[in-house]
Design a protein around this motif. Structure first.
Motif, PDB file in Angstrom:
ATOM      1  N   ASP A 228       0.728  -1.064   0.043  1.00 21.47           N
ATOM      2  CA  ASP A 228      -0.102  -0.150  -0.125  1.00 21.47           C
ATOM      3  C   ASP A 228       1.026   1.174   0.007  1.00 21.47           C
ATOM      4  O   ASP A 228       0.659   2.176  -0.682  1.00 21.47           O
ATOM      5  N   LEU A 229       2.201   1.217   0.988  1.00 21.26           N
ATOM      6  CA  LEU A 229       2.864   2.432   0.662  1.00 21.26           C
ATOM      7  C   LEU A 229       3.514   2.611  -0.652  1.00 21.26           C
ATOM      8  O   LEU A 229       3.315   3.607  -1.076  1.00 21.26           O
TER       9      LEU A 229
ATOM     10  N   LEU B 206       1.323   3.818  -3.057  1.00 22.29           N
ATOM     11  CA  LEU B 206       0.870   5.316  -2.685  1.00 22.29           C
ATOM     12  C   LEU B 206       2.043   6.277  -3.405  1.00 22.29           C
ATOM     13  O   LEU B 206       2.009   7.251  -3.486  1.00 22.29           O
TER      14      LEU B 206
ATOM     15  N   VAL C 268      -4.331  -8.373   7.325  1.00 21.17           N
ATOM     16  CA  VAL C 268      -4.066  -7.579   6.253  1.00 21.17           C
ATOM     17  C   VAL C 268      -4.510  -6.298   6.402  1.00 21.17           C
ATOM     18  O   VAL C 268      -4.169  -5.389   6.132  1.00 21.17           O
ATOM     19  N   VAL C 269      -5.790  -6.139   7.065  1.00 14.53           N
ATOM     20  CA  VAL C 269      -6.449  -4.809   7.441  1.00 14.53           C
ATOM     21  C   VAL C 269      -5.296  -4.024   8.309  1.00 14.53           C
ATOM     22  O   VAL C 269      -5.203  -2.792   8.151  1.00 14.53           O
ATOM     23  N   GLN C 270      -4.861  -4.824   9.233  1.00 17.27           N
ATOM     24  CA  GLN C 270      -3.822  -3.972  10.299  1.00 17.27           C
ATOM     25  C   GLN C 270      -2.592  -3.245   9.414  1.00 17.27           C
ATOM     26  O   GLN C 270      -2.188  -2.280   9.864  1.00 17.27           O
TER      27      GLN C 270
ATOM     28  N   ALA D 132      -2.489  -2.541   6.438  1.00 14.64           N
ATOM     29  CA  ALA D 132      -2.937  -1.337   5.630  1.00 14.64           C
ATOM     30  C   ALA D 132      -3.210  -0.233   6.426  1.00 14.64           C
ATOM     31  O   ALA D 132      -2.797   0.983   6.048  1.00 14.64           O
ATOM     32  N   ARG D 133      -3.893  -0.441   7.597  1.00 15.41           N
ATOM     33  CA  ARG D 133      -3.985   0.688   8.352  1.00 15.41           C
ATOM     34  C   ARG D 133      -2.546   1.280   9.188  1.00 15.41           C
ATOM     35  O   ARG D 133      -2.629   2.457   9.112  1.00 15.41           O
TER      36      ARG D 133
ATOM     37  N   ALA E 275       0.241   1.368   7.643  1.00 13.03           N
ATOM     38  CA  ALA E 275       0.606   2.016   6.366  1.00 13.03           C
ATOM     39  C   ALA E 275       0.100   3.330   6.193  1.00 13.03           C
ATOM     40  O   ALA E 275       0.514   4.436   5.959  1.00 13.03           O
ATOM     41  N   ALA E 276      -1.290   3.429   6.453  1.00  9.78           N
ATOM     42  CA  ALA E 276      -2.045   4.743   6.497  1.00  9.78           C
ATOM     43  C   ALA E 276      -1.823   5.801   7.593  1.00  9.78           C
ATOM     44  O   ALA E 276      -1.296   6.887   6.959  1.00  9.78           O
ATOM     45  N   LEU E 277      -1.550   5.333   8.416  1.00 10.88           N
ATOM     46  CA  LEU E 277      -1.002   5.955   9.409  1.00 10.88           C
ATOM     47  C   LEU E 277       0.337   6.774   9.320  1.00 10.88           C
ATOM     48  O   LEU E 277       0.641   7.910   9.343  1.00 10.88           O
TER      49      LEU E 277
ATOM     50  N   ALA F 129       1.877   7.025   6.470  1.00  6.60           N
ATOM     51  CA  ALA F 129       1.772   7.794   5.221  1.00  6.60           C
ATOM     52  C   ALA F 129       1.255   9.137   5.585  1.00  6.60           C
ATOM     53  O   ALA F 129       1.887  10.273   5.199  1.00  6.60           O
ATOM     54  N   GLN F 130       0.305   9.128   6.485  1.00  6.33           N
ATOM     55  CA  GLN F 130      -0.526  10.378   6.836  1.00  6.33           C
ATOM     56  C   GLN F 130       0.884  11.447   7.697  1.00  6.33           C
ATOM     57  O   GLN F 130       0.903  12.486   7.493  1.00  6.33           O
TER      58      GLN F 130
END
Lengths: 572, 427
Positions: B34-35, B38, B405-407, B409-410, B412-414, B416-417
């Motif tokens: 995901d990173l 992005l 898998v969800v964790q 991505a989550r 990665a989201a944190l 990346a933000q």
């Protein structure tokens, strides 16, 4: 054949020699592939050999090249990708002479050589008639639509905005928060739900987020990267273009209705009703007076009608039992359960805290459910303890009924519009379990309790995960239609030749990706952004109009003809 | 890259530092991909020689009963192919050090131990094995390591058994791609990274957690992962007792063995109830006559489709017993070879309130799964938020594949933000 075909045989560093002796293989290939130039390479996975092959193809002006090497699951894909990287103009195909031939038929060199020649000849024959899908440019609209503004939708929208992607967040309520607005505190840490929502609300303050209250998703058209959503509010409908859609419409609690005498006895209430009462009592503890409470779990859950565990009810009961104990330490609190579902570290710890606080736990079997006693108002609960077998009379002036979460009624219609599959219970499905938030259609994501009952923190985690996935999909400005990111040629895109098409619509019915669609004038069109090149449409098309150029009918027939070459009774 | 460059400045800036993802299991893979997609450069380090982590050791995945190998392998291949994801296998994070003054992030201390046959180069041609055999030391060059730590999707790379090897170097000379080296010093390097995602996963603790269950005392008392390897289709799919090679007639799973136990692991490992049900169902599918019992405390089939899976298990005749056995007794050594010598399980039968002893040919101890450590985690910018925001998968909280898998991505989201905020963000 004007330009020649080159058969590039990879010897895998001499290891194919036992099953495929070089001289026999060369003879076999030459006999079978008249006119082709046959070249041997020690190892086509090495850059040097690839350079030499690419140079040879250019010098020969070859129209086609069969890499007779290993399977796509070993290095075969990399060989083709390496040739493409070197600007090779010839049409490329792979023939697996290693795993599928030399390894498989190590005991039968003569058979292996014949099969190798068959495989190479089939690959060449297929190439001669093979088409090439046009590489469509698929620009992606830089906006994501998030449907539902509970914790999942809020986190998804906040994440997207935080990553620089404009978001439209819609909810049927007038402000974000979803079901959490009705809940006072959250397990496992017992924080006020407002404290949980506040940072999410702050993220929604990002100017890239536009929140549309009292708005629902009425329909969805268009393709990944360029969806057209119909949004409805009291005033009418509007259209919104979005590159991706995140569905986070949540779930709703089942009501106890008349069960456990909830209608005729005062003091028999639902878990949601207890949330309201607790919130009031915690703000104004002075008037609170409760001697005994009993929680009954799994009401309308894990039965024939709703054969599932709703995940959140056990921890909710644990949390609220502790809240009752915090309000008045001497309140007798019992939880009647069918197994305490508190998996993991934090929830098991919550369970231990409840035990330590004096909450009593009694298991019951579904065939002998507890009975609520009382006249006019609840007085007690009778239950047969599943462990001791004893019948217990528990006094209770408050009986709390735990019911599961069920799908939103609107989910079915929205899922249909989005092409999301529903499970047998009516919840939305991703590609379980490895891509649980992604629909089969790229650009459609599902998160939170619309997929499966989850608690606030899990919902927000899923929202963030869906958010970054949507952002990543749009990040390059264009969609990658194959979406796999694997080296090597992409699988191709189906096309329907309108001149041959009878408009029967069988391709529309069978396409698993909703890529084949009937246009307003009745003709069939294939969306390049949706098509994955699976070929299902070509298989059902009765008139040969639908085909993936990379594996079209003529090329498949040519390959079969090579394979069956001259076999009696074969008419292709 | 859009999120990390401004519109007015389309030219790439100085190359951005990568985000370090520690662990290439499903959680780490999800975070890295995901990173990367992005536009964030990633350095993914994996201590094993392959990506996919524990899933690669699992036979089938619940609740779909599909094989997990292919979808996870696709993710692995995508990570290996992604231009912004650098994958370093056989590499572990030793520690994190503070960044140079004025810099963000951390300095990662990484140790790489490439095996004698480098799987990244090996094409599995087998010439080394032949050269080895020709020198009369046949057997030093193994077809594949016994612990299956090869890239299951890549070429089946051989390994060297150094207890047999005489270091003649024939294999080194024979290798056409220079993949073999007899001496490879572990390389330690310090690499600046922008941020860290921990996805180190879980392990079965080495010591016996609850001695009363007799782990390690008899070959027919196994852990869940040992049973997975014993029964996996990839390993033949034919279930045999480890003691005498006989076909087992009965199989018991003891849940919460050492877990939910104040003496050992106080928590619930979350995944074991479903794992046991999956193993029991598959064992019976392959051996319909096999008697199967699952001793559980609470049958925690909590998740999408899990309750239906548990019901199907019960309907198929798997005995689900709410009881926590007190003792597992291996047969006496003298009797161990005798046919029929079985492992005894002593438990309380709640229907009668009596203590019962039942015998099983195989006993699987389930539940003792522990998170792997997060090296240097306490040193990474504690002010920016808890480590929890940087960890994902089982090392953060017991998680199955879907949750991991969800964790991932989550996390990665944190991360990346945070990077966007640090860079001044866009717009």
């Amino acid at each position: 054949m004007s330009a020649r075909t080159v058969i590039a045989v990879c010897e895998c560093f001499g290891t194919l020699g036992r099953a495929l002796p070089r001289r026999d293989l060369e003879a076999g290939l030459s006999a079978r592939l008249a006119g082709a130039r046959i070249e041997f390479f020690p190892g086509l996975c090495r850059a040097g050999d690839l350079d030499r092959l690419a140079g040879l193809l250019a010098e020969e002006g070859a129209a086609a090249c069969v890499a007779a090497a290993c399977s796509p699951f070993a290095r075969g894909r990399e060989v083709l990708a390496g040739l493409e990287e070197r600007g090779c103009a010839a049409a490329l195909a792979l023939a697996d002479l290693r795993e599928g031939c030399a390894w498989l038929h190590a005991q039968d060199p003569a058979g292996a050589v014949a099969k190798a020649a068959d495989l190479a000849a089939m690959a060449r024959a297929g190439l001669e008639r093979r088409g090439r899908s046009p590489r469509a440019s698929l620009p992606a609209v830089q906006r994501v639509l998030v449907v539902g503004a509970g914790p999942a939708g809020m986190a998804a929208a906040g994440t997207l905005a935080g990553l620089g992607v404009p978001v439209t967040l819609v909810d049927r309520q007038d402000r974000p928060g979803g079901l959490l607005r009705q809940i006072g505190r959250l397990f496992p840490d017992n924080i006020p739900s407002q404290d949980f929502l506040a940072p999410l609300e702050e993220e929604l303050g990002n100017p890239l987020v536009s929140f549309l209250p009292k708005t629902t998703l009425a329909g969805l058209a268009g393709d990944p990267g360029r969806f057209r959503a119909r949004l409805a509010n009291g005033a009418g409908e509007s259209e919104l273009e979005a590159g991706a859609v995140v569905l986070a419409c949540g779930a709703m609690p089942v009501l106890p209705e008349g069960r456990y005498r909830a209608k005729d006895l005062a003091g028999v209430i639902s878990q949601m009703e207890l949330e309201t009462r607790l919130r009031r009592a915690e703000a104004e503890p002075a008037g609170w007076d409760l001697d005994a409470a009993v929680f009954i779990q799994c009401l309308a859950a894990r039965d024939a009608e709703r054969p599932y565990c709703s995940t959140v009810c056990c921890p909710t009961a644990l949390k609220n039992a502790l809240r009752l104990k915090a309000l008045r330490q001497d309140t007798a609190v019992s939880i009647l359960h069918r197994g305490v579902m508190a998996p993991g570290v934090a929830l098991e710890e919550l369970y231990r805290r409840a035990l330590a606080a004096g909450v009593r736990f009694y298991g019951f079997a579904p065939e002998s459910p507890p009975e609520v006693l009382g006249q006019g108002r609840a007085a007690g609960v009778q239950v047969r303890d599943a462990f001791s077998g004893r019948s217990l009379d528990l006094p209770a002036s408050l009986v709390v009924l735990s019911t599961p979460l069920k799908p939103q009624p609107a989910l079915e219609g929205m899922a249909r519009a989005l092409g999301l599959r529903l499970d047998s219970l009516g919840f939305a499905c991703g590609r379980e379990p490895v891509a649980p938030l992604a629909a089969a259609t790229p650009g459609i994501f599902v998160c939170g309790s619309a997929r499966w009952p989850v608690y606030a923190a899990q919902a927000a985690d899923q929202g963030r995960a869906a958010g970054i996935k949507a952002a990543a999909l749009l990040a390059s400005g264009e969609l990658d239609p194959a979406g796999l990111g694997l080296p090597g040629p992409w699988p191709g895109t189906s096309a329907v030749r309108s001149a041959a098409c009878s408009r029967c619509g069988q391709c529309v019915a069978i396409c698993p990706y909703n890529a084949c669609r009937r246009e307003a004038d009745g003709s069939i069109a294939v969306s390049a952004a949706r098509c994955r090149g699976c070929g299902a449409c070509a298989a059902v098309c009765p008139s040969g109009a639908a085909a993936v150029p990379e594996s079209n009918g003529p090329s498949l027939r040519a390959m079969l003809r090579e394979a069956m070459g001259g076999a009696p009774g074969v008419d292709l | 890259m859009r999120a990390f460059t401004s519109d007015s400045d389309p030219a790439p800036r100085t190359p951005a530092l990568p985000v370090l993802v520690v662990g290439g299991g499903v959680a780490g893979l999800a975070a890295a991909l995901d990173l990367g997609r992005l536009g964030v450069p990633v350095l993914l380090v994996e201590r094993d020689g392959f990506l996919g982590g524990q899933v690669m050791r699992l036979d089938k995945l619940y609740p779909t009963d599909h094989c997990g190998f292919c979808p996870v392998w696709t993710e692995s291949a995508a990570a290996l192919a992604h231009p912004l994801v650098a994958v370093r296998r056989h590499t572990r994070l030793l520690d994190l050090e503070p960044p140079a003054t004025g810099e963000e992030g951390a300095v990662a201390v990484l140790e790489t131990r490439v095996p004698a046959v480098d799987p990244a180069l090996c094409v599995a041609c087998g010439l080394c094995r032949e050269a080895c055999a020709a020198r009369g030391v046949a057997g030093a060059m193994q077809d594949r390591p016994v612990d299956r730590t090869w890239d299951p999707a890549g070429p089946p790379c051989p390994s060297i058994d150094f207890s047999l090897c005489n270091r003649c170097g024939a294999c080194v000379a024979a290798c056409p791609v220079q993949a073999v080296a007899l001496e490879r010093a572990p390389a330690v390097e310090r690499t600046p990274v922008a941020d860290v995602v921990f996805a180190t996963g879980f392990a079965e603790p080495a010591g016996p957690l609850a001695p009363e269950f007799g782990r390690g005392s008899h070959p027919d008392i196994l852990t869940a992962l040992e049973f997975e390897a014993l029964s996996a289709e990839a390993n033949g799919g034919e279930l045999r007792r480890r003691s005498n090679g006989a076909t087992p007639r009965s199989l018991a799973f003891i849940q919460c063995a050492g877990a939910r136990d104040a003496r050992y692991l106080p928590y619930c490992a979350g995944v074991c109830c479903m794992h046991a049900l999956k193993q029991a169902r598959w064992a019976r599918r392959r051996m319909p006559g096999l008697a199967c019992a699952v001793f559980f405390t609470d049958l925690r089939a909590v998740g999408k489709g899990y309750e239906a899976y548990a019901r199907a298990a019960a309907d198929e005749g798997i005995l689900l017993l709410r009881s926590r056995p007190g003792l597992v007794l291996a047969p006496e050594p003298a009797a161990a070879d005798a046919p029929g010598a079985a492992v005894a399980v002593r438990y309380e039968d709640f229907a009668t309130g009596r203590a019962v002893t039942a015998e099983f040919d195989l006993v699987v101890l389930n539940g003792g799964l522990a998170a792997c450590p997060l090296p240097g985690a306490e040193r990474i910018r504690p002010k920016e938020g808890p480590v929890a925001g940087r960890s994902c998968g089982f090392c953060a909280e017991p998680a199955d594949v879907a949750q991991s898998v969800v964790q991932g991505a989550r996390a990665a989201a944190l991360v990346a933000q945070r990077l966007v905020r640090r860079a001044g963000g866009r717009p």
